[in-house]
Design a protein around this motif. Sequence first.
Motif, PDB file in Angstrom:
ATOM      1  N   TYR A  26       0.951  -1.257  -0.072  1.00  0.00           N
ATOM      2  CA  TYR A  26      -0.250  -0.212   0.054  1.00  0.00           C
ATOM      3  C   TYR A  26       0.655   1.006  -0.001  1.00  0.00           C
ATOM      4  O   TYR A  26       0.614   1.777  -0.192  1.00  0.00           O
ATOM      5  CB  TYR A  26      -0.479  -0.139   0.968  1.00  0.00           C
ATOM      6  CG  TYR A  26      -0.343   0.590   2.805  1.00  0.00           C
ATOM      7  CD1 TYR A  26      -0.134   1.480   3.404  1.00  0.00           C
ATOM      8  CD2 TYR A  26       0.319  -0.469   2.895  1.00  0.00           C
ATOM      9  CE1 TYR A  26      -0.042   1.618   4.240  1.00  0.00           C
ATOM     10  CE2 TYR A  26       0.674  -0.169   4.552  1.00  0.00           C
ATOM     11  CZ  TYR A  26       0.659   0.341   4.705  1.00  0.00           C
ATOM     12  OH  TYR A  26       1.284   1.001   5.898  1.00  0.00           O
ATOM     13  N   GLN A  62       9.561   2.209   9.330  1.00  0.00           N
ATOM     14  CA  GLN A  62       8.455   2.170   9.449  1.00  0.00           C
ATOM     15  C   GLN A  62       7.417   2.411  10.891  1.00  0.00           C
ATOM     16  O   GLN A  62       7.601   3.397  11.470  1.00  0.00           O
ATOM     17  CB  GLN A  62       7.239   1.875   8.143  1.00  0.00           C
ATOM     18  CG  GLN A  62       7.331   2.097   7.116  1.00  0.00           C
ATOM     19  CD  GLN A  62       7.108   2.590   6.418  1.00  0.00           C
ATOM     20  OE1 GLN A  62       5.961   3.719   6.843  1.00  0.00           O
ATOM     21  NE2 GLN A  62       7.897   3.525   5.762  1.00  0.00           N
ATOM     22  N   SER A  63       6.782   1.826  11.503  1.00  0.00           N
ATOM     23  CA  SER A  63       6.024   1.941  13.010  1.00  0.00           C
ATOM     24  C   SER A  63       7.557   2.285  13.464  1.00  0.00           C
ATOM     25  O   SER A  63       6.679   2.410  15.476  1.00  0.00           O
ATOM     26  CB  SER A  63       4.802   1.709  12.793  1.00  0.00           C
ATOM     27  OG  SER A  63       3.691   2.130  12.641  1.00  0.00           O
ATOM     28  N   ASN A 113      -1.533   4.589  14.346  1.00  0.00           N
ATOM     29  CA  ASN A 113      -1.210   4.953  13.450  1.00  0.00           C
ATOM     30  C   ASN A 113      -1.975   6.736  14.306  1.00  0.00           C
ATOM     31  O   ASN A 113      -0.818   7.917  14.064  1.00  0.00           O
ATOM     32  CB  ASN A 113      -1.706   5.459  12.438  1.00  0.00           C
ATOM     33  CG  ASN A 113      -0.952   4.262  10.970  1.00  0.00           C
ATOM     34  OD1 ASN A 113       0.032   3.353  11.508  1.00  0.00           O
ATOM     35  ND2 ASN A 113      -1.236   4.097   9.736  1.00  0.00           N
ATOM     36  N   GLU A 157       4.400   7.443   0.504  1.00  0.00           N
ATOM     37  CA  GLU A 157       3.227   6.950   1.259  1.00  0.00           C
ATOM     38  C   GLU A 157       1.980   8.135   1.559  1.00  0.00           C
ATOM     39  O   GLU A 157       1.220   8.007   1.213  1.00  0.00           O
ATOM     40  CB  GLU A 157       3.712   6.732   2.730  1.00  0.00           C
ATOM     41  CG  GLU A 157       2.738   6.718   3.418  1.00  0.00           C
ATOM     42  CD  GLU A 157       3.318   6.108   4.870  1.00  0.00           C
ATOM     43  OE1 GLU A 157       3.964   6.124   5.261  1.00  0.00           O
ATOM     44  OE2 GLU A 157       2.342   5.434   5.684  1.00  0.00           O
ATOM     45  N   ASN A 164      -4.316   7.642   6.108  1.00  0.00           N
ATOM     46  CA  ASN A 164      -3.705   8.209   7.225  1.00  0.00           C
ATOM     47  C   ASN A 164      -4.652   9.783   7.344  1.00  0.00           C
ATOM     48  O   ASN A 164      -4.758  10.521   8.138  1.00  0.00           O
ATOM     49  CB  ASN A 164      -2.429   8.557   7.253  1.00  0.00           C
ATOM     50  CG  ASN A 164      -2.013   7.256   7.389  1.00  0.00           C
ATOM     51  OD1 ASN A 164      -1.916   6.606   8.437  1.00  0.00           O
ATOM     52  ND2 ASN A 164      -0.892   6.390   7.190  1.00  0.00           N
ATOM     53  N   TYR A 188       4.749  13.095   9.315  1.00  0.00           N
ATOM     54  CA  TYR A 188       4.257  11.964  10.286  1.00  0.00           C
ATOM     55  C   TYR A 188       5.454  10.649   9.158  1.00  0.00           C
ATOM     56  O   TYR A 188       6.303   9.859   9.503  1.00  0.00           O
ATOM     57  CB  TYR A 188       3.194  11.471  10.353  1.00  0.00           C
ATOM     58  CG  TYR A 188       2.911  10.607  10.423  1.00  0.00           C
ATOM     59  CD1 TYR A 188       2.924   8.920  11.309  1.00  0.00           C
ATOM     60  CD2 TYR A 188       2.196   9.579   9.264  1.00  0.00           C
ATOM     61  CE1 TYR A 188       2.459   7.861  11.848  1.00  0.00           C
ATOM     62  CE2 TYR A 188       2.009   7.913   9.237  1.00  0.00           C
ATOM     63  CZ  TYR A 188       2.254   7.749  10.757  1.00  0.00           C
ATOM     64  OH  TYR A 188       1.653   5.707  10.545  1.00  0.00           O
ATOM     65  N   CYS A 192       7.885   8.316   9.827  1.00  0.00           N
ATOM     66  CA  CYS A 192       7.713   6.613   8.947  1.00  0.00           C
ATOM     67  C   CYS A 192       9.027   5.867   8.540  1.00  0.00           C
ATOM     68  O   CYS A 192       9.668   4.941   8.174  1.00  0.00           O
ATOM     69  CB  CYS A 192       6.558   6.068   8.893  1.00  0.00           C
ATOM     70  SG  CYS A 192       5.532   6.449   9.576  1.00  0.00           S
ATOM     71  N   TYR A 240      -0.538  -3.905  17.761  1.00  0.00           N
ATOM     72  CA  TYR A 240      -1.689  -3.606  17.168  1.00  0.00           C
ATOM     73  C   TYR A 240      -2.594  -4.636  17.850  1.00  0.00           C
ATOM     74  O   TYR A 240      -2.441  -4.890  19.181  1.00  0.00           O
ATOM     75  CB  TYR A 240      -1.472  -3.531  16.084  1.00  0.00           C
ATOM     76  CG  TYR A 240      -0.411  -2.448  15.676  1.00  0.00           C
ATOM     77  CD1 TYR A 240      -0.231  -1.128  15.614  1.00  0.00           C
ATOM     78  CD2 TYR A 240       0.510  -3.441  14.401  1.00  0.00           C
ATOM     79  CE1 TYR A 240       0.170  -0.651  15.474  1.00  0.00           C
ATOM     80  CE2 TYR A 240       1.409  -2.467  14.054  1.00  0.00           C
ATOM     81  CZ  TYR A 240       1.953  -1.602  14.403  1.00  0.00           C
ATOM     82  OH  TYR A 240       2.523  -0.677  13.747  1.00  0.00           O
ATOM     83  N   VAL A 258       5.565  -1.588   8.934  1.00  0.00           N
ATOM     84  CA  VAL A 258       5.595  -2.407   8.107  1.00  0.00           C
ATOM     85  C   VAL A 258       6.399  -2.149   6.646  1.00  0.00           C
ATOM     86  O   VAL A 258       6.248  -3.235   5.652  1.00  0.00           O
ATOM     87  CB  VAL A 258       3.782  -2.427   7.052  1.00  0.00           C
ATOM     88  CG1 VAL A 258       2.440  -2.007   8.218  1.00  0.00           C
ATOM     89  CG2 VAL A 258       4.072  -0.821   6.910  1.00  0.00           C
TER      90      VAL A 258
HETATM   91  N1  GLN Z   1       3.783   4.952   7.857  1.00  0.00           N
HETATM   92  C1  GLN Z   1       3.131   3.576   7.557  1.00  0.00           C
HETATM   93  C2  GLN Z   1       1.465   3.399   7.998  1.00  0.00           C
HETATM   94  O1  GLN Z   1       0.883   4.790   8.460  1.00  0.00           O
HETATM   95  C3  GLN Z   1       3.639   2.494   9.547  1.00  0.00           C
HETATM   96  C4  GLN Z   1       2.191   1.844   9.503  1.00  0.00           C
HETATM   97  C5  GLN Z   1       3.418   0.484  10.193  1.00  0.00           C
HETATM   98  O2  GLN Z   1       4.037  -0.142   9.755  1.00  0.00           O
HETATM   99  N2  GLN Z   1       2.437   0.187  10.387  1.00  0.00           N
HETATM  100  O3  GLN Z   1       0.453   3.274   7.319  1.00  0.00           O
END
Ligand code: GLN
Length: 304
Positions: A26, A62-63, A113, A157, A164, A188, A192, A240, A258
């Motif tokens: 994505y 990322q997260s 997020n 992204e 988001n 943001y 990431c 999560y 991710v």
């Molecule tokens: N940048 C990603 C997002 O906003 C981070 C999500 C993740 O790593 N779980 O979807």
Amino acid sequence: MDYGQIIDKVYTACLPFANEGRQADYIPMLAEVDAKQFGLCLLTLDGNVYEQGNTRTRFSLQSISKVFALAMCLSQEADRLWQRMGKEPSGNAFNSLVQLEYEHGIPRNPFINAGAIVMADVLLSTLSRPEEQFLTFVRSLSGSSTVGFNRRVAQSEQSCGYLNAAIANLLKYHGNIRGDITRVLEFYFLMCSVEMSCHELAHAFLPFANHRQPFNYGGVSLTSSQVKRINAIMQTCGFYDEAGEFSYRVGLPGKSGVGGGIAAIHPLHYAVATWSPRLNIKGNSVMGMKALELLTSETEESIF
Ligand code: GLN
């Protein structure tokens, strides 16, 4: 404890899982990463390094970078941060916005997020040079002056970041974003997009495993109690809607992203980082989850 032998054994035992799961697409640029890579790196507090596989190749955090954002926010705001977000597991996907509606724009925790987007707003309003200060911090933590943002990934992204954007709009509607939404999302996505190798990531998490030492990196200071609390939130919210499963199978505080990375710590012992791009349905790396489960089984050590 012979971590070297265990890391080798765990690495080999994970190889049969190399084709399981799907890498994130994505974010268009993440789909271009070679999915067959796998790295595992453990650093002990007494300075030993144990590694196998692609541990020196950088990947998109990322997260995982939400842990660094939380550290910065707590050093700026201390407990005031909790007026704007909770610290409860969400039981929902990382990008879910359902709870935001009935909880009036207060994200359940900093690692979904919604919480991280509020943290981006906090940092933009409290730091004079947010991008530069964030980089100084992550460079200091990782021990590498060349760690940086990947602006192409952030851009990629942003170009598809409709969900988001919806989260940010809902937060703004409820008054939990002070700044301009476009600027908040830009920051943001940039946070990431930070890239590190497993070796650099394990290095960056070592201070969280070592709460008895002063935490003072790149202008960010935390008390020992704040470090322990960040670890507590990693334990309850780091994966999560799979946080319970990770706790059950691995038993360490950790954080996934991710990009396929996972970082975890065994307080007062070690920090460990894994990377493999293929994810399970909850957005966590298949081989990474397996590797950490085997690590704590083989060592017979976890926080429990
Ligand atoms: N940048 C990603 C997002 O906003 C981070 C999500 C993740 O790593 N779980 O979807």
